[in-house]
Design a protein around this motif. Structure first.
Motif, PDB file in Angstrom:
ATOM      1  N   GLN A  86       0.840  -1.076   0.124  1.00 18.39           N
ATOM      2  CA  GLN A  86      -0.064   0.049   0.001  1.00 18.39           C
ATOM      3  C   GLN A  86       0.895   1.331   0.044  1.00 18.39           C
ATOM      4  O   GLN A  86       2.036   1.163   0.598  1.00 18.39           O
ATOM      5  N   GLY A 130       0.470   3.845   2.040  1.00 19.62           N
ATOM      6  CA  GLY A 130       0.659   4.248   3.380  1.00 19.62           C
ATOM      7  C   GLY A 130       0.305   5.822   3.225  1.00 19.62           C
ATOM      8  O   GLY A 130       1.002   6.409   4.183  1.00 19.62           O
ATOM      9  N   GLU A 179      -5.995   6.775   1.852  1.00 22.13           N
ATOM     10  CA  GLU A 179      -6.161   5.173   0.934  1.00 22.13           C
ATOM     11  C   GLU A 179      -6.779   4.176   1.662  1.00 22.13           C
ATOM     12  O   GLU A 179      -7.663   3.560   0.940  1.00 22.13           O
ATOM     13  N   ASP A 180      -6.947   4.314   3.089  1.00 21.45           N
ATOM     14  CA  ASP A 180      -7.690   3.160   3.684  1.00 21.45           C
ATOM     15  C   ASP A 180      -9.044   3.557   3.566  1.00 21.45           C
ATOM     16  O   ASP A 180     -10.053   2.744   3.141  1.00 21.45           O
ATOM     17  N   GLN A 181      -9.169   4.812   3.774  1.00 18.70           N
ATOM     18  CA  GLN A 181     -10.655   5.332   3.844  1.00 18.70           C
ATOM     19  C   GLN A 181     -11.397   5.223   2.237  1.00 18.70           C
ATOM     20  O   GLN A 181     -12.448   4.824   2.416  1.00 18.70           O
ATOM     21  N   TYR A 182     -10.682   5.176   1.331  1.00 21.13           N
ATOM     22  CA  TYR A 182     -11.338   5.238  -0.097  1.00 21.13           C
ATOM     23  C   TYR A 182     -10.861   3.859  -0.864  1.00 21.13           C
ATOM     24  O   TYR A 182     -11.083   3.699  -1.987  1.00 21.13           O
ATOM     25  N   ARG A 183     -10.369   2.733   0.009  1.00 18.00           N
ATOM     26  CA  ARG A 183     -10.177   1.315  -0.570  1.00 18.00           C
ATOM     27  C   ARG A 183     -11.761   0.815  -1.130  1.00 18.00           C
ATOM     28  O   ARG A 183     -12.373   0.844  -0.408  1.00 18.00           O
ATOM     29  N   TYR A 212      -6.666  -2.226  -6.395  1.00 18.31           N
ATOM     30  CA  TYR A 212      -5.210  -2.940  -6.623  1.00 18.31           C
ATOM     31  C   TYR A 212      -5.376  -3.912  -7.793  1.00 18.31           C
ATOM     32  O   TYR A 212      -4.321  -4.563  -7.878  1.00 18.31           O
TER      33      TYR A 212
END
Length: 526
Positions: free
Chosen positions: A327, A329, A333-337, A343
């Motif tokens: 990722q 980082g 990034e996590d919020q809009y995965r 990926y």
């Protein structure tokens, strides 16, 4: 619609149908409806047990239901199930037509015993290699249990619906109108997610198992090869995997597997699993390892604790837990995965048709992704950290020839931007001038390499600064009797063919370790 060769193959398959079925079509005057009708008529022309029926007016058109005549048993496809989904179509025809599934009888009974009403909807793309497993599993569940229904929806064909339900990754599954799951799932995983007691029952079975001679952790190419080579020695072998096939399941085309000119990841993973099943190997799928406790003395039993609370013990361990996508980082990034951050360009690319996207990474994976996406989306911006792309020259030449691709080098992505629901852009820093820039877009495909799955091993064995398991030329780790193989190790060149060789070597080394221990154990007993 179907060529002569495909018709001949399909006709042979349809010979296995024992119950008459109807292809109940909902069509309009569109080109896609005409294509669908041609497909259905081709299928019906291959078997006397198959008929086409028109019942227009379904909320999704074009669509069709495969229904067992005189019953409510059936499944629905909204869109043309070609490409990767053609196998799903064939299996649905057979299973609705009464041909038994090859799934384990225990699992089939578990599906039949599910209590409740479950209406599943799966959004797929025809280029997604992860989608068929989900579609096929839910189709089978709908055939086995009358209180379960399933419709498989081509997201590229029903774009308005995809936008309304905020589907930005495939496969995406809804249950009774609510989000249920995203990503690749097998039948066991789906059933376990519904059946709350499944994990506890599995844990009790595992707790009752006797110690293994060789216990393999991980079911990718390295793990499968290790299990086969160990079992061929006639010793008690077990393999515990979070998902059998590992990273191979996420691989589209494979053209460098020696002696096989071309194959696809899911197909190879299925062949690996079947090969392992040909031997006396105790396969424990959907089992995530949580802690390794090594033996205190050579020849003692090692222990692997699993996430479900059970433990497995063995004289030797082979660690082959592989790697996962790295990722970025960065904030957002996590919020809009799965809301714009993706990926897998092959899987999710069709959902971004006509939109602007970025690809992060200038290696072979990143450049290949940009090339593939350029044929679907409006514009691709490729962002590379280094001053030059690292991909093979032939790929770089192809990329440079595409008019709707922009390449930005010496750039560090600093943030994913969104509106609370989906990606709207990103910011990056120009590493030459330390200036910040913003790009407006709808999708970001991250292709920056892999991270070894070793977090659970940090206090147990020696790891490299990159988190890889350190091994010697025999595949042995810093702890006697514990071996490792594949992408999770310090061995260079993360390739399927190399992982298989390393897995085989680790198994042979484990066997050699045990036979050399035997005289010492006998002497100690005397």
């Amino acid at each position: 619609m179907l060529d002569a060769n495909l018709k001949q193959q399909l006709k042979a398959y349809l010979g296995n149908i024992t119950q008459p079925i109807e292809l109940v079509a909902s069509l309009d005057d569109s080109d896609k409806s005409r294509e669908m009708l041609a497909l259905l008529e081709d299928i019906a022309g291959l078997s006397e047990k198959v008929a086409v029926v028109r019942t227009d007016g379904d909320k999704r058109t074009p669509s069709f239901m495969i229904r067992r005549v005189g019953t409510d048993i059936g499944v629905r496809f909204a869109g043309l199930p070609m490409g990767h989904e053609f196998t799903s179509l064939v299996l649905a025809l057979l299973q609705v037509g009464g041909h038994p599934s090859k799934a384990a009888q225990e699992l089939i009974q578990q599906v039949k015993d599910l209590d409740g009403d479950y209406a599943f909807e799966t959004y797929f793309s025809l280029s997604c290699q992860n989608c068929p497993d989900v579609v096929q599993a839910l189709n089978l569940m709908a055939v086995l249990n009358p209180r379960i229904s399933h419709v498989a929806i081509d997201g590229a064909l029903f774009q308005d619906e995809v936008t309304e339900r905020k589907v930005m990754a495939v496969p995406t599954v809804f249950l009774n109108g609510e989000p249920f799951a995203q990503g690749r799932m097998e039948l066991e995983q789906i059933v376990a997610k519904i059946d709350s007691g499944a994990s506890a029952r599995a844990a009790e079975k595992i707790k009752a198992k006797d110690p293994f001679d060789v216990l393999v952790i991980g079911g990718g190419p390295a793990g499968a090869a290790a299990a086969i080579y160990a079992a061929r020695k006639g010793i008690r072998t077990g393999i515990a995997a979070e998902r059998f096939g590992g990273q191979v399941l996420d691989t589209m085309g494979i053209e460098n597997f020696i002696s096989v000119q071309h194959t696809e990841g899911p197909k190879l993973a299925a062949q690996l699993e079947q090969h392992v099943k040909d031997y006396d190997v105790d396969i424990m799928n959907l089992q995530r390892a949580e802690k390794l406790i090594t033996a205190r003395v050579p020849g003692g039993l090692h222990e692997v604790r699993l996430e479900n609370g059970a433990s497995l013990k063995a004289r030797t361990i082979i660690l082959s837990t592989g790697a996962r996508w790295r990722q970025m980082g960065v904030p957002g990034e996590d919020q809009y995965r799965n809301k714009g951050v993706a990926y897998c360009p092959h899987c999710d690319g069709p959902l971004f048709k006509g939109k602007r996207v970025a690809v992060i990474g200038g290696g072979n994976s990143g450049v290949e992704a940009a090339i593939d996406l350029a044929g679907i989306v409006a514009h691709v911006t490729l962002i590379e950290f280094d001053s030059d792309l690292r991909a093979d020259a032939v790929l770089q030449r192809k990329l440079a020839s595409l008019a709707n691709v922009k390449i930005i080098t010496s750039a560090l992505t600093t943030e994913v931007l969104g509106d609370g629901e989906k990606v709207v852009g990103l910011t990056y820093k120009d590493r030459n001038h330390d200036s910040l820039h913003q790009i407006e877009l709808e999708g970001i495909f991250v292709q920056i390499g892999l991270v070894p799955n070793t977090e659970w091993l940090r206090d147990a064995i020696a790891l490299s600064p990159r988190g890889e398991i350190e091994i010697d030329h025999r595949g042995e780790t810093s702890k006697p009797g514990v071996f490792a193989a594949g992408d999770v190790t310090t061995v260079p060149y993360k390739q399927i063919v190399i992982a298989m060789g390393e897995g085989s070597k680790a198994a042979l080394s484990a066997f050699d370790y045990m036979i050399r221990l035997a005289p010492a154990e006998e002497a100690a007993a005397a």
